[in-house]
Scaffold this motif. Structure first.
Motif, PDB file in Angstrom:
ATOM      1  N   GLU A  35       0.832  -1.214   0.000  1.00 56.80           N
ATOM      2  CA  GLU A  35       0.000   0.000   0.000  1.00 56.80           C
ATOM      3  C   GLU A  35       0.858   1.252   0.000  1.00 56.80           C
ATOM      4  OE1 GLU A  35      -2.474  -0.535   3.411  1.00 56.80           O
ATOM      5  OE2 GLU A  35      -3.988  -1.724   2.321  1.00 56.80           O
TER       6      GLU A  35
ATOM      7  N   ASP B  80       2.025   1.599  -3.509  1.00 55.05           N
ATOM      8  CA  ASP B  80       0.954   1.512  -4.508  1.00 55.05           C
ATOM      9  C   ASP B  80       1.167   0.344  -5.466  1.00 55.05           C
ATOM     10  OD1 ASP B  80      -1.461   2.314  -5.633  1.00 55.05           O
ATOM     11  OD2 ASP B  80      -0.490   3.628  -7.091  1.00 55.05           O
TER      12      ASP B  80
ATOM     13  N   LYS C  92      -0.014  -3.198  -6.956  1.00 57.21           N
ATOM     14  CA  LYS C  92      -1.243  -3.955  -7.128  1.00 57.21           C
ATOM     15  C   LYS C  92      -1.004  -5.443  -6.898  1.00 57.21           C
ATOM     16  CE  LYS C  92      -3.131  -0.655 -10.465  1.00 57.21           C
ATOM     17  NZ  LYS C  92      -3.622  -0.469 -11.861  1.00 57.21           N
TER      18      LYS C  92
ATOM     19  N   LYS D 288      -2.234  -8.079  -8.298  1.00 59.83           N
ATOM     20  CA  LYS D 288      -2.086  -8.897  -9.499  1.00 59.83           C
ATOM     21  C   LYS D 288      -0.721  -8.731 -10.153  1.00 59.83           C
ATOM     22  CE  LYS D 288      -4.179  -5.532 -12.700  1.00 59.83           C
ATOM     23  NZ  LYS D 288      -2.985  -5.379 -13.568  1.00 59.83           N
ATOM     24  N   ASP D 289       0.012  -7.687  -9.765  1.00 64.52           N
ATOM     25  CA  ASP D 289       1.311  -7.414 -10.373  1.00 64.52           C
ATOM     26  C   ASP D 289       2.480  -7.703  -9.432  1.00 64.52           C
ATOM     27  OD1 ASP D 289       0.083  -6.496 -12.702  1.00 64.52           O
ATOM     28  OD2 ASP D 289      -0.066  -4.440 -11.935  1.00 64.52           O
TER      29      ASP D 289
END
Length: 270
Positions: free
Chosen positions: A126, A129, A131, A133-134
């Motif tokens: 977080e 930032d 994600k 899925k990445d």
């Protein structure tokens, strides 16, 4: 229970290192934190490879009960063989001249550890930032090339699965310093643009400071290494091929580990 704890000495037992003073620092910090809470009659640390040594610590303990919590990631050779041998223990319970000495499970087997690790990974993602899925996480343990000593491998594989259940991302993969799948082959195992490397070591010592970055093909600056060790700031991002890579501090330094140690000790005395 409170009266019983007040007559009990807690010993936090670890590997230690004659070459790297940072390896024992987490155990000593946890011991001071617990001692300040005034739960036990006394709190001590003892190590295999540095002072105070495992084989001598019990000589200074006079309380009727002693509880030993191994500051280790898994119940392997050190927990099952080295600590009992060095401390002259008979097993989980040793009685010597009326003194009851209890040997506990290691910190790495506390039920709350997967959630703690998952929450820390989530915080790091977080803050940057990243994600889900990445992002791939490599959970790195020492491992052991001896097939008769599978504890590190099996515990790490299970831990990766349990962390994923708390925080599902693209993948959470086990990797090892001394056995397959080796950490240095990490590029062949992921296509994720973001890679987080987390040492599954209670005290990473030389592995966290030198071996893990070397196997990853990166070189943290002195400031990055300091910030990671002292402030838990992940080192990175490092650009490696098509990946951005971060190295986290070993979870054994997390303050909550001290609370786990207390809970393990209390559980043994219940």
């Amino acid at each position: 229970m409170t009266d019983r704890l007040k007559q009990t000495t807690l010993i936090i037992a670890g590997h230690g290192s004659s070459k790297n003073p940072n390896q024992a620092r987490p155990a000593r910090k946890h011991a001071q934190y617990i001692a300040d809470k005034n739960i036990f009659a006394d709190v001590k640390t003892a190590f295999w490879k540095e002072d105070t040594r495992l084989h001598e610590v019990l000589g200074s303990v006079q309380t009727p009960e002693v509880v030993i919590v191994p500051n280790l990631a898994c119940s392997g050779h050190i927990n099952k063989v080295v600590i009992p041998r060095e401390m002259g223990l008979d097993g989980e319970l040793t009685i010597k001249e009326g003194q009851h000495i209890h040997l506990c499970k290691p910190v790495g087997e506390h039920d709350g550890l997967p959630a703690l690790i998952a929450n820390r990974i989530k915080e790091v993602m977080e803050e940057r930032d990243l994600k889900a899925k990445d992002t791939t996480v490599f959970l790195v343990a020492h491992g052991n090339p001896n097939p008769d000593r599978p504890a590190s491998h099996d515990t790490t594989v299970m831990m990766a699965t349990r962390i994923y259940q708390h925080h599902p991302i693209h993948a959470i993969l086990p990797a090892f310093i001394e056995e397959k799948p080796f950490l240095h082959g990490w590029r062949k195992r992921t296509t994720s643009p973001n890679v987080i490397v987390l040492p599954f070591m209670i005290a990473a010592g030389v592995h966290g400071a030198r071996d893990i970055p070397r196997f990853l093909g990166v070189e943290p600056t002195e400031q990055q290494a300091f910030d990671m060790r002292e402030h838990a700031t992940p080192a990175g991002p490092f650009e490696v091929d098509d990946h951005k890579l971060w190295i986290m501090r070993a979870m054994g330094s997390h303050p909550t580990i001290a609370d786990f140690i207390v809970e393990i000790a209390k559980e043994k005395l219940t």
